[in-house]
Design an enzyme around this catalytic site. Structure first.
Site, PDB file in Angstrom:
ATOM      1  N   GLY A  89      11.839  -2.011  -0.406  1.00  0.00           N
ATOM      2  CA  GLY A  89      13.209  -1.678  -0.487  1.00  0.00           C
ATOM      3  C   GLY A  89      14.452  -2.276   0.274  1.00  0.00           C
ATOM      4  O   GLY A  89      14.042  -3.748   0.198  1.00  0.00           O
ATOM      5  N   SER A 121       7.226  -6.157   1.328  1.00  0.00           N
ATOM      6  CA  SER A 121       7.766  -6.124   1.318  1.00  0.00           C
ATOM      7  C   SER A 121       9.115  -6.080   2.623  1.00  0.00           C
ATOM      8  O   SER A 121       8.849  -6.160   3.716  1.00  0.00           O
ATOM      9  CB  SER A 121       8.838  -5.622   0.480  1.00  0.00           C
ATOM     10  OG  SER A 121      10.067  -6.330   0.110  1.00  0.00           O
ATOM     11  N   ALA A 122      10.152  -4.599   2.920  1.00  0.00           N
ATOM     12  CA  ALA A 122      10.875  -4.283   3.756  1.00  0.00           C
ATOM     13  C   ALA A 122       9.409  -3.625   4.585  1.00  0.00           C
ATOM     14  O   ALA A 122       9.783  -3.793   6.243  1.00  0.00           O
ATOM     15  CB  ALA A 122      11.723  -3.655   3.662  1.00  0.00           C
ATOM     16  N   HIS A 158       8.682 -12.758   0.284  1.00  0.00           N
ATOM     17  CA  HIS A 158       8.847 -12.693  -2.075  1.00  0.00           C
ATOM     18  C   HIS A 158       9.688 -14.543  -1.542  1.00  0.00           C
ATOM     19  O   HIS A 158      10.645 -14.384  -2.298  1.00  0.00           O
ATOM     20  CB  HIS A 158      10.737 -12.221  -1.799  1.00  0.00           C
ATOM     21  CG  HIS A 158      10.439 -10.462  -2.110  1.00  0.00           C
ATOM     22  ND1 HIS A 158       9.979 -10.187  -3.528  1.00  0.00           N
ATOM     23  CD2 HIS A 158      10.442  -9.826  -1.637  1.00  0.00           C
ATOM     24  CE1 HIS A 158       9.337  -8.679  -3.143  1.00  0.00           C
ATOM     25  NE2 HIS A 158       9.799  -8.663  -2.145  1.00  0.00           N
ATOM     26  N   GLU A 193       5.528 -14.810  -3.573  1.00  0.00           N
ATOM     27  CA  GLU A 193       4.930 -13.542  -3.686  1.00  0.00           C
ATOM     28  C   GLU A 193       3.564 -13.567  -4.368  1.00  0.00           C
ATOM     29  O   GLU A 193       2.675 -14.375  -4.741  1.00  0.00           O
ATOM     30  CB  GLU A 193       5.522 -13.099  -5.066  1.00  0.00           C
ATOM     31  CG  GLU A 193       6.604 -12.948  -4.549  1.00  0.00           C
ATOM     32  CD  GLU A 193       7.869 -12.097  -5.923  1.00  0.00           C
ATOM     33  OE1 GLU A 193       7.250 -12.325  -7.157  1.00  0.00           O
ATOM     34  OE2 GLU A 193       8.714 -11.096  -5.281  1.00  0.00           O
TER      35      GLU A 193
END
Length: 236
Positions: A89, A121-122, A158, A193
């Protein structure tokens, strides 16, 4: 430590967290009775929705998480966790709340003592020394850039090789070159990714069929694959 750091949650055309399910299942071969999920990076949807989304994905591999937002004492919930999971997020919001709830030190201590950690991700960004290689917009003041410092290098999740069509701004590589220009001693891993970094038994591995792009000031960026050694990132 046991770390599983995903670049992203979903590949195009796949189920949510689909590409990582096999790796997650193999990684969590011990106690999974109390998996604490930290959904603080969510912005446009609720923590309950995030928790349900993860549980729907992981029920197929026999795992269930419980969101930390259900607990009156977040620190105590971490201290009792058998696994810690942090979802993606907005990294700035995630870092702000980890600081606000005084979770940085207890998560770090718990993971350093052997509790498995999974992030995407985060959630992978905050495993780094700082959040400064996130792609996210700084929508909130995080009250400091320092994060969990579980690993001694930075991740750019990413990671993209090219800019989108019609966009004339800097490439991701140029942005990372700006970072290493100001931070000479820090490696940055451009994690494409569908890729995962796994740390276990004092060994760092790349999982997946993509190459990772490694940046370091004064050195030409290099491409490494799953058969290459990444241990130098811990032995700087």
């Amino acid at each position: 430590m046991k770390l599983l750091l995903l670049s992203n949650s979903t590949n195009v055309g796949e189920d949510y967290l689909g590409y990582s399910k096999k790796s997650v299942k193999e990684f969590l071969d011990g106690d999974t009775s109390n998996i604490i999920f930290i959904p603080y990076a969510a912005v446009t949807f609720s923590y309950d929705e995030y928790e349900e989304k993860v549980n729907t994905a992981w029920e197929k591999i026999g795992l269930q998480v419980k969101g930390i937002h259900h607990y009156n004492n977040p620190v105590d919930s971490i201290n009792k966790a058998s696994v810690i999971v942090i979802g993606g997020g907005n990294t700035w919001k995630l870092t702000k709340l980890l600081n606000e709830y005084q979770l940085m030190d207890c998560i770090k201590e718990k993971v350093k003592s052997g509790t498995p950690y999974i992030g995407w991700s985060a959630g992978s960004n905050v495993a780094c020394p700082t959040l400064r290689t996130t792609n996210d917009m700084p929508i909130l003041d995080p009250n400091g850039f320092n994060t969990l410092n579980l690993i001694p290098f930075q991740i750019n999740p990413h990671y993209l090789d090219d800019n989108p069509t019609g966009h004339s701004g800097e490439t991701r590589e140029q942005r990372i070159e700006e970072f290493i220009k100001e931070n000479h001693q820090i490696f940055v891993v451009g994690l494409r990714e569908g890729s995962i970094l796994k740390y276990e038994n004092n060994k760092l591995q790349l999982l997946g069929n993509k190459f990772a792009r490694i940046f370091k000031y004064g050195e030409k960026p290099k491409e490494l694959c799953s058969s290459d050694s990444f241990d130098f990132l811990f032995n700087k």
